[in-house]
Design an enzyme around this catalytic site. Sequence first.
Site, PDB file in Angstrom:
ATOM      1  N   CYS A 109       0.846  -1.194   0.000  1.00  0.00           N
ATOM      2  CA  CYS A 109       0.000   0.000   0.000  1.00  0.00           C
ATOM      3  C   CYS A 109       0.879   1.240   0.000  1.00  0.00           C
ATOM      4  O   CYS A 109       1.862   1.300   0.744  1.00  0.00           O
ATOM      5  CB  CYS A 109      -0.887  -0.029   1.246  1.00  0.00           C
ATOM      6  N   HIS A 153      -9.197  -3.949  -1.796  1.00  0.00           N
ATOM      7  CA  HIS A 153      -8.175  -3.178  -1.070  1.00  0.00           C
ATOM      8  C   HIS A 153      -8.533  -1.685  -1.094  1.00  0.00           C
ATOM      9  O   HIS A 153      -8.487  -1.014  -0.057  1.00  0.00           O
ATOM     10  CB  HIS A 153      -6.799  -3.434  -1.710  1.00  0.00           C
ATOM     11  N   GLU A 154      -8.892  -1.184  -2.280  1.00  0.00           N
ATOM     12  CA  GLU A 154      -9.184   0.259  -2.403  1.00  0.00           C
ATOM     13  C   GLU A 154     -10.500   0.623  -1.725  1.00  0.00           C
ATOM     14  O   GLU A 154     -10.602   1.681  -1.092  1.00  0.00           O
ATOM     15  CB  GLU A 154      -9.191   0.681  -3.877  1.00  0.00           C
ATOM     16  N   HIS A 157     -10.104   1.181   1.911  1.00  0.00           N
ATOM     17  CA  HIS A 157      -9.587   2.505   2.294  1.00  0.00           C
ATOM     18  C   HIS A 157     -10.722   3.485   2.584  1.00  0.00           C
ATOM     19  O   HIS A 157     -10.586   4.371   3.433  1.00  0.00           O
ATOM     20  CB  HIS A 157      -8.727   3.086   1.162  1.00  0.00           C
TER      21      HIS A 157
HETATM   22 CO    CO Z   1      -3.656   0.876  -0.132  1.00  0.00          CO
END
Ligand code: CO
Length: 182
Positions: A109, A153-154, A157
Amino acid sequence: MLRITKDGVPSLRAPSKEVPLPLEEKDRKLLMDMLEHLKESQDDSFREKHPSVREGIGLAAPQAGVNRRLLVIHYPKDGEGNYQTYCLANPRIVSQSVKECYLESGEGCLSVDKEHPGYSYRSYRIRVEAYDALLGQKVLIKAIGFDAIVLQHEIDHLDGILFYDRIDKKDPFLKKPGAIAL
Ligand code: CO
């Protein structure tokens, strides 16, 4: 080139707000700046000139210091110059497989400089509803495997979640039966 918010800054852990549609100019500009950042980060000569820039394939708005539900993804999907590119607003996972997968090399990341070895388990197959800023319309994305991992993953966030939150604390390399290694 954007200044990337690093792990430890509280806003990275804060949930992000939905954006109004159709996209406001500031949100569209942020998405385009984020996409430009990824493209620059993948350019070897750019990174040589800007050593603080790390190579990345995805970026969410909180990583650019903005707690809004926007993300971009950009990576080569074959050896023939074709890219998988998403510029999304308000993405929402509407269905996900029970079957899981993980990256054998672990996830990385742009906001996390420290090493966090281990497996982050994700759904192998997901469907995501979003507004696609490149197409200018709502879309339903069906993603499998690596594509699904990057999207999850995004989207994490946007909820203040980082990849290492998903690594088993006691047994980081725990092998879950039935999960697919990628
Ligand atoms: Co990331």
